[in-house]
Design a protein around this motif. Structure first.
Motif, mmCIF file in Angstrom:
data_model
loop_
_atom_site.group_PDB
_atom_site.id
_atom_site.type_symbol
_atom_site.label_atom_id
_atom_site.label_comp_id
_atom_site.label_asym_id
_atom_site.label_seq_id
_atom_site.Cartn_x
_atom_site.Cartn_y
_atom_site.Cartn_z
ATOM 1 N N TYR B 31 -6.015 5.171 1.145
ATOM 2 C CA TYR B 31 -6.193 4.078 0.398
ATOM 3 C C TYR B 31 -6.139 2.881 1.342
ATOM 4 N N TYR B 33 -5.872 -1.621 0.563
ATOM 5 C CA TYR B 33 -5.274 -2.440 -0.205
ATOM 6 C C TYR B 33 -5.757 -4.019 -0.096
ATOM 7 N N TYR B 35 -3.745 -7.668 -0.623
ATOM 8 C CA TYR B 35 -2.635 -8.302 -1.330
ATOM 9 C C TYR B 35 -2.698 -9.757 -1.053
ATOM 10 N N GLN B 37 -0.487 -13.370 -0.947
ATOM 11 C CA GLN B 37 0.861 -14.120 -0.661
ATOM 12 C C GLN B 37 0.480 -15.599 -0.851
ATOM 13 N N LEU B 43 4.447 -10.676 -1.839
ATOM 14 C CA LEU B 43 3.132 -10.101 -1.882
ATOM 15 C C LEU B 43 2.764 -9.543 -2.946
ATOM 16 N N LEU B 45 -0.035 -7.344 -5.159
ATOM 17 C CA LEU B 45 -1.015 -6.550 -5.067
ATOM 18 C C LEU B 45 -2.179 -6.909 -6.100
ATOM 19 N N PHE B 88 -3.947 -10.055 2.382
ATOM 20 C CA PHE B 88 -3.880 -9.294 3.371
ATOM 21 C C PHE B 88 -4.382 -8.033 3.205
ATOM 22 N N LEU B 92 -3.197 2.762 4.143
ATOM 23 C CA LEU B 92 -2.328 3.805 4.171
ATOM 24 C C LEU B 92 -2.805 4.869 5.105
ATOM 25 N N PRO B 93 -2.231 5.179 6.082
ATOM 26 C CA PRO B 93 -2.664 6.230 7.048
ATOM 27 C C PRO B 93 -2.431 7.572 6.515
ATOM 28 N N LYS B 100 4.334 4.124 4.632
ATOM 29 C CA LYS B 100 3.987 2.719 5.268
ATOM 30 C C LYS B 100 2.507 2.249 5.193
ATOM 31 N N LEU B 101 2.789 1.047 4.729
ATOM 32 C CA LEU B 101 1.131 0.221 4.802
ATOM 33 C C LEU B 101 1.140 -0.313 6.241
ATOM 34 N N PHE B 103 -0.751 -3.554 7.596
ATOM 35 C CA PHE B 103 -1.222 -4.715 7.313
ATOM 36 C C PHE B 103 -2.025 -5.423 8.327
ATOM 37 N N GLY B 104 -3.011 -5.996 8.049
ATOM 38 C CA GLY B 104 -3.533 -7.129 8.993
ATOM 39 C C GLY B 104 -3.034 -8.221 9.210
ATOM 40 N N THR B 105 -3.495 -9.233 9.892
ATOM 41 C CA THR B 105 -2.588 -10.604 10.184
ATOM 42 C C THR B 105 -2.915 -11.429 8.917
#
Lengths: 116, 113
Positions: B31, B33, B35, B37, B43, B45, B88, B92-93, B100-101, B103-105
């Protein structure tokens, strides 16, 4: 209904002190997550609870960090001997379902930790 | 492991479309996503896409997924000043017992009136 809540919203401490950060997940959510967000970065995973047990603590940076969730609801993130590099926003999230399903993690507002 | 990257900043005028881009490294992430902020808020979704889809539309939001290039984008139509926030991308690996997600920066979207 209430969302994820975190207390305190801000915590200022001195280097070397011990701190506890609390997370109240959404009622009925069995999964709980802690993330850390440093300035200018995205959240980084710390630990994941399924019920009372830590299913994955691979993101905890070292043994000064510890988290508990004794009754499968509220969780506490504990940091011993705080260092200036621990300063960040600590985010808690909860979700209803386990992996393999669409997984919306609901995030709290975070606790901003500042270590002087 | 999975790595997610985003451009840092995007500025658009109110009423224009915004396109926020993201790349990821693990093509088997299940998946993806987006988000949002806002200052002082948690955060939120916005939308998500399953890895076997290539497009998803939800009101003003359109998500495009190019699995071959491992590229994800979020298009916001008719951007409003209230859309100003940090966005963001998260992945989801696959595998393991965790949700655990990664996230990018984050991309700071500034909407000019």
């Amino acid at each position: 209904g209430a969302g994820v809540s975190q207390t305190p919203s801000n915590k200022v401490t001195e280097k070397g002190k011990y701190v506890e950060l609390r997370c109240d997940p959404i009622s009925g959510h069995t999964a709980l997550y802690w993330y850390r967000q440093s300035l200018g970065q995205g959240p980084e995973f710390l630990i994941y609870f399924q019920g009372t047990g830590a299913a994955d603590d691979s993101g905890l940076p070292n043994d000064r960090f510890f988290a508990v969730r004794p009754e499968g609801s509220v969780s506490t993130l504990k940091i011993q001997r705080t260092e200036r590099g621990d300063s960040a926003v600590y985010l808690c999230a909860s979700s209803l379902v386990q992996r393999g399903e669409y997984n919306e993690q609901f995030f709290g507002p975070g606790t901003r930790l500042t270590v002087l | 492991g999975e790595d997610v990257e985003q451009s840092l900043f995007l500025s658009v005028r109110e009423g224009d479309s915004s396109v926020i881009n993201c790349t990821y490294t693990d093509s088997s992430s299940t998946y993806l996503y987006w988000y949002k902020q806002e200052p002082g808020a948690g955060l939120q979704l916005l939308t998500y896409i399953f890895s076997n889809m290539d497009m998803k539309q939800d009101q003003r939001l359109t998500v495009l997924l190019n699995k071959k290039d491992k590229h994800l984008s979020l298009r916001i139509a008719d951007t409003q000043t209230g859309d100003s926030a940090i966005y963001f991308c998260a992945a989801l690996p696959p595998g393991g017992a965790t949700n655990k997600l990664i996230f990018g920066t984050g991309t700071l979207l500034a909407v000019q009136p």
